[in-house]
Write a protein that holds these residues in place. Sequence first.
Motif, PDB file in Angstrom:
ATOM      1  N   SER A  73       0.839  -1.209   0.000  1.00  0.00           N
ATOM      2  CA  SER A  73       0.000   0.000   0.000  1.00  0.00           C
ATOM      3  C   SER A  73       0.873   1.258   0.000  1.00  0.00           C
ATOM      4  CB  SER A  73      -0.925   0.005   1.217  1.00  0.00           C
ATOM      5  OG  SER A  73      -0.187  -0.006   2.423  1.00  0.00           O
ATOM      6  N   LYS A 105       1.421   6.861  -6.849  1.00  0.00           N
ATOM      7  CA  LYS A 105       0.360   7.814  -7.184  1.00  0.00           C
ATOM      8  C   LYS A 105       0.813   9.244  -6.925  1.00  0.00           C
ATOM      9  CE  LYS A 105      -3.664   4.837  -6.313  1.00  0.00           C
ATOM     10  NZ  LYS A 105      -4.841   4.611  -5.422  1.00  0.00           N
ATOM     11  N   ILE A 119       2.122   1.728  -3.572  1.00  0.00           N
ATOM     12  CA  ILE A 119       1.081   2.244  -4.473  1.00  0.00           C
ATOM     13  C   ILE A 119       0.826   3.728  -4.214  1.00  0.00           C
ATOM     14  CG2 ILE A 119      -1.366   2.087  -5.080  1.00  0.00           C
ATOM     15  CD1 ILE A 119      -1.162  -0.930  -4.519  1.00  0.00           C
TER      16      ILE A 119
END
Length: 247
Positions: free
Chosen positions: A2, A9, A5
Amino acid sequence: MSMFINETKTEVIRVFRNPYFIFGSLVMPIVFYIIFTKVVNQGLEDAGLWNKHFLMSIATFSIMGSAILTLGLRMIQERNEGWTTYLRVTPLPSAVHFIAKMIGQSTVHALTILMIFLSGVIINGVSMTAVEWILCGVWILLGSIPFLALGVLVGTMQKVDLASSVSNILYILLAITGGMWMPMEVLPKAIQAIGTWLPAYHYGSGAWAIIRGDIPGYKNILILLVYLLLFMVLSTYRRRKQDVVKW
């Protein structure tokens, strides 16, 4: 995962918020494409092939510049602002941070390639098979990895102003010697001899081969891999040396 990611982003959003990226990687290459296909080179025997050839040249030119300039300068700014120091006290491993940067930049590159390809279709009606479009896009995206590594190497420099000057000079020299502004065949013999051993020429050459119904040669792939390894080794060495000096 997580954290990875979210970091990726964040990198993508930060790049698109940079006005220099919008101008340097999207607007300027498309303007060059219009000038060289609609103004300068008129009356060519095979205008369709030239339009495809120069579309690939301008796409590789744009992605190469984005990889060298955007990534490296942002890394220096983060280090000078103390951001990388803050990351040391977070659970985010430094390796994940660098990988997220490169993947985030590659995601931006994929969108840039799509925009430039669309401009070729709209401006000059460039037509290729779906397989050729995909192969060109994949080659330009994967072939940019050595230049991302060069961007990381630029990011090991201490001052933004110096790094900006050096990276811009490298960018222009690579574009000229790589035949991205004009075909290698019309360049002076000395530039051709130098350019065939530099990564930019082999980066563009792979895309030029695809539009002619061929595939990138083994020499194109081998030289790009050698430069990728070289830039990674140099940037790793410089980062470790800086950490030793700092501590």
